[in-house]
Design a protein around this motif. Sequence first.
Motif, mmCIF file in Angstrom:
data_model
loop_
_atom_site.group_PDB
_atom_site.id
_atom_site.type_symbol
_atom_site.label_atom_id
_atom_site.label_comp_id
_atom_site.label_asym_id
_atom_site.label_seq_id
_atom_site.Cartn_x
_atom_site.Cartn_y
_atom_site.Cartn_z
ATOM 1 N N ALA B 92 0.833 -1.205 0.000
ATOM 2 C CA ALA B 92 0.000 0.000 0.000
ATOM 3 C C ALA B 92 0.869 1.257 0.000
ATOM 4 C CB ALA B 92 -0.919 -0.013 1.226
ATOM 5 N N VAL B 95 1.562 2.824 -3.291
ATOM 6 C CA VAL B 95 0.482 3.638 -3.851
ATOM 7 C C VAL B 95 0.422 4.993 -3.154
ATOM 8 C CG1 VAL B 95 -2.038 3.794 -4.102
ATOM 9 C CG2 VAL B 95 -0.865 1.601 -4.503
ATOM 10 N N ALA B 158 -10.272 3.781 -1.315
ATOM 11 C CA ALA B 158 -10.149 2.347 -1.051
ATOM 12 C C ALA B 158 -11.389 1.831 -0.335
ATOM 13 C CB ALA B 158 -8.900 2.070 -0.221
ATOM 14 N N LEU B 172 -2.292 -4.416 -2.519
ATOM 15 C CA LEU B 172 -3.609 -3.908 -2.914
ATOM 16 C C LEU B 172 -3.958 -4.350 -4.329
ATOM 17 C CD1 LEU B 172 -3.356 -0.162 -1.753
ATOM 18 C CD2 LEU B 172 -4.464 -2.061 -0.536
ATOM 19 N N VAL B 174 -5.586 -3.116 -7.677
ATOM 20 C CA VAL B 174 -5.756 -1.806 -8.309
ATOM 21 C C VAL B 174 -6.818 -1.945 -9.395
ATOM 22 C CG1 VAL B 174 -4.618 0.076 -9.541
ATOM 23 C CG2 VAL B 174 -3.320 -1.312 -7.883
ATOM 24 N N TYR B 185 -8.994 0.975 -4.783
ATOM 25 C CA TYR B 185 -8.079 -0.005 -4.205
ATOM 26 C C TYR B 185 -8.794 -0.846 -3.158
ATOM 27 C CZ TYR B 185 -4.825 3.411 -6.146
ATOM 28 O OH TYR B 185 -4.168 4.266 -6.989
ATOM 29 N N ALA B 296 -14.109 -3.462 -4.832
ATOM 30 C CA ALA B 296 -13.308 -2.456 -5.544
ATOM 31 C C ALA B 296 -13.965 -2.098 -6.874
ATOM 32 C CB ALA B 296 -11.890 -2.975 -5.765
#
Lengths: 479, 479
Positions: B92, B95, B158, B172, B174, B185, B296
Amino acid sequence: MANSLLNDKISVVNVGVEGFLHSVTDHGGAALHLDWRPAGDGDPALSWAVAGIAADADDADAPGARVDAANARAAQQMILAQPMLVDIALHARDVWPEMGRTLLHAGAPVAWERMCGPMQGAMIGALLYEGWAKSADTARAMLASGEIAFASCHDWQAVGPMSGIISPSMPLFVVRNATDGNVAYTNMSEGIGRVLRFGANSEEVLDRLRWIERVLAPGLKVAVNAIDGGIELKPIQSQALLMGDEVHSRNSAATLLFFAAIAVPLIESDFDRAGVREILNFVGNTSQFFLNLSMASCKATMDAAHGIEGSSIVTAMARNGVTTAIRVSGLGARWFEAPSDKPVGLYFPGFSGDDANSDLGDSAITETTGFGGFSLAASPALVQLVGGTVTEAVSYSQEMYDITHTRNPAMSLPLLDFLGAPTGIDIRRVVETGIRPVITTGIAHREAGVGQIGAGIVRAPMGCFSAAAMALAQSYGVA
Amino acid sequence: MANSLLNDKISVVNVGVEGFLHSVTDHGGAALHLDWRPAGDGDPALSWAVAGIAADADDADAPGARVDAANARAAQQMILAQPMLVDIALHARDVWPEMGRTLLHAGAPVAWERMCGPMQGAMIGALLYEGWAKSADTARAMLASGEIAFASCHDWQAVGPMSGIISPSMPLFVVRNATDGNVAYTNMSEGIGRVLRFGANSEEVLDRLRWIERVLAPGLKVAVNAIDGGIELKPIQSQALLMGDEVHSRNSAATLLFFAAIAVPLIESDFDRAGVREILNFVGNTSQFFLNLSMASCKATMDAAHGIEGSSIVTAMARNGVTTAIRVSGLGARWFEAPSDKPVGLYFPGFSGDDANSDLGDSAITETTGFGGFSLAASPALVQLVGGTVTEAVSYSQEMYDITHTRNPAMSLPLLDFLGAPTGIDIRRVVETGIRPVITTGIAHREAGVGQIGAGIVRAPMGCFSAAAMALAQSYGVA
């Protein structure tokens, strides 16, 4: 009071012929119609025969009670069956060394001249695939000459979808009922598009058959052999019923469950990497891949219920494209045949019912076990393929309880509040109620070489059941 | 005639309070009850506010008509969204380089002291996993001291199921909405049993988190990167609706479809063979694996519908275990919160409602999009897990049409004759009808460290919707 029948409005219960109803209602009378017809559809000898073996709880020695007891045993055999995919035979001739130049086909035995177009087309393709003929014309001449033997798949403990052709070089799934030890065989799915089972026989079709023999079967064999005890098929079928399949005309979930079962053993094997990729791509993109396994699972189940003396449970329904034929547990190897109907359904663009062959294939073994049309309530999504509404799909399943012996607790139908699927077709009830078994099916073009043109629903013809009921009554000495 | 009201039997239509009905029926009167209640549940200011923004087709400039137009745009954004799994971030912190010692959690922001037991338990586990603390006691002290920052997953684009903890070392998924380019996420499923998301934090839990970081994420990254454009998630969700999933509390089919999508790219990769086997075994045996991806996918969909001026469509429903909070498309980043209810459902042996935490997790983003409780009609098998009957499951979906803007043609519900699922919760309709959104959910033990104790159904609290409706009316100057 004496004149009340003439002067008052009358109230009538009309039994049977609906036409009489209108003579009451047309004149303002109130009438309730009871949809009744005599068992045997008006044939007195048949009505008498069926009455002689009807369910009889009062007298345990009466023929009907003996049928009931035999049916309970047959149904128990079905419920206890544990069909496992235990192996793949790389060639049918390895299983049957006596096979020679024999072609197995769907349904009851049928001579070349009487065979339907798609079955003839598939047989021509099989001769080309085997290298017995170099051209379709030569193949046709050989098939007509009598030098090729034909046999019913069912007579060789096998089942095949649509034309159901199994030739000596084709690989077979080997399914064993762990409960009783009996074994059933089936060929492998060719995927969709132009395929032998629907009567196509072009080079593309033969190439795929060769790929199945060269890559698919050896790869799956390595994977299946790596799984201790093999792959349990009934749990896959049961789970699939909760996931929108009826495991006859829809096997989307069952195929994914099978895919997940073989993927790891396959990639862990030392099988050629390119082959592994091809196999997983093929299985993953063939939503009906599991159908053949579903059929073999059902064949292994129904063979375990066959041969129970006095039982009226149907143990096979099979269509050769001309007739539909049934076998009955208590009536040995004899086929009871009647002309097949054409399915009613949805056609691919450019085709219509005029192009359709009559109902075809051994896949009705799934209905014999309680899947397919009997479990249509599990598969609302299937109505998008075969036509009709979800309500109709549910009512088909509900109707089938009227002609079956029991509910299979391992086959749960969510839309019927998880009731077990209707299981064990009782020929007596079919004749008594006039309700014919409902079958979901693909539709083949009636001419050789074309292929699938649609999918739909069909009913097994009553003639099979009335002939079988008469024979059963005779075996009890009551007809 | 003048006395007829007193002398004749009376016939009454009773509107609203049901108690009045009985005073009629108890005295032999005929009464039809209309289940009506004033919008805003009796709060005059709220009733006035909702009336001020009610749908208004006659006057295109009226606030209600402007809300309708904005909602049509929001719904269109939802329908057009194309969420794709485009990559896996191995950590994470890759990101979000600014993450530092921040822990993301489900629901609206909440201070340590107010956090529910399972969220505290999961946070303790996250500190142990990150190596920031060596013991649970130290972790607890650090978390209480203020040295660890907390943030809502939703505020970081997220979502996380249950406690929804995302710590810097966690990988994560994506997910990118190809239509609008926005990205969402989520963390990865830990499988079943003792898991961090339900508040467990034992060594077994931490070991699995480390395996996810070391094996699962890198392997899936290689597979996903090998697929041109990534994996389309909406078609998986749509197919799963035809296969018994509602892609919130049941993802059996969706997980298999995902499994089939990654298997070939994974085995074709040069990723470590043992790792490939572990990944396929884990995904293949975790029927809820797809849930995080479903979430997601929905987050990417709903973010595309957020920020449309004047719209009353809910773009997030999230529960931190204390409150349920919603965001509304036309009302910015503000959360509208109210205390959460406890789910009603089925408990694992040894547990009861007394042990249950209040509703928890970001997974209600699926209901916000029209899946989950809104698509419960697609998932008759789910009632075996959450309780109730298939008929009730269908009626939940039917009820949700009363509070949603449209039907999503890509989300077909077979049991409602393939009608598109109810999509786009309109806060006005929730307040007007008193019908609260229905959510399917797992149930966590209320204490840290225990884990899942059941599954069930819950309704979002009305307070979120009435507060949001008041705010929207104020933004239009009509409250």
